[in-house]
Structures are given as structure tokens and as C-alpha cells.
Design a protein around this motif. Sequence first.
Motif: not given
Length: 194
Positions: A37-38, A43-44, A47-51
Amino acid sequence: MYSILHRLARGMAWLGGAMLLILIVMTCVSILGRSLNGMLHGDAVTSIAPGLARWLLDLGIGPIQGDFELVEAGVAVAIFSFLPYCTLTGGHASVDIFTAKLPPRANRILQMCIDTLFAAVLVLIAVQLGAGTLSKMNSGQLSFLLQFPIWWGYAACLPGAWLAAVVGIYLAAMRMAETAAGRAILPPLRGSER
């Protein structure tokens, strides 16, 4: 009678072991979920795979809700589940530096006194646990996160407490018989040289 109590106590100990195993697995899953969950909120990943992060979070990836409450109640149940077997087999910690050199009769009398006192304490614990269960049931008190009745945890401990009390009474009676007969009736306790 000893073999019946031994089977019951051993079965109760197996249940306590199963409870601890379940608690260990649940704790590991909860820690893993908390870590994931954390990471998914980090951010990583966002930013890479928000979906993907949102989809996994929507699935409920995270710590197990109320894991601390479940561990608290489960460990109490496990402890009371181990108590009858530990009592019957003499698995409690003992310091016998002073009694190792005593004659067998003195050791029998001492063991009778110890087991009688221990039986009284086990009966007191079982009675007070029963009274506490009724008190918690009547108060309607609920756990903070899961909102389950607190008395459920108390009630789950009762079988182990009552079996431990029965075992304690049996051992005290047998120790009295051993003292009167002047010989061992019960199998030797773990680690003893009777």
C-alpha cells in the motif's frame, strides 16, 4: 483418567498451535499489504503506472483491518489453549536447585503442595474469566476497529481455562494419593527424575 485428560489437553494445545499459525500468516499478510500500500502510494509507482496503482489500491491492497485486535484476542486464546497441556506435563518453568537433593518423600510432599496451590490458582483464574466474560457480555463493549463484542475473546479462552482447572484439580488429587501411598502414581514430569 490421565490418558483422557492428556488427549484433551494435547488436542487443546494443537488448537492453540493452529491459532498461532493463523495469526502468524495473518500478520505477514497484513505487513505485506501495508508495505505494498505504501509503495503503491509512492511517487515512483504513481508516476510510472498510475492506472495500475489505482486499480490495485481499489482492490483493497493494504493492511488487514483490525489486525492488532485479532492478534490480541488470538494470542490470549492460544495461551489458554496451551495451559492444560503445560500443566499436565509439568512444562512450567521450575527452579529445583534446592529440591534436587531432597529425599523422594520430601519432593512428593513439596510437589503435592505446589500442585494443590496451582490447582487453586487455575480454578480462580477460570472462575474470574467466566465472571469477566459475563461482565463484558452485559456491558456490550465492542472492539475499536472491527466492532466485534469483546466478550467473544473472553469466551474463546474459557474452554482452555476450565480444562486447565480440571487438570490442576486432578493433579492435586493424584499428588495427595502419591503422598499417602509413598510412591509415584503419575508419569514423571518433564525434566524430573522421580
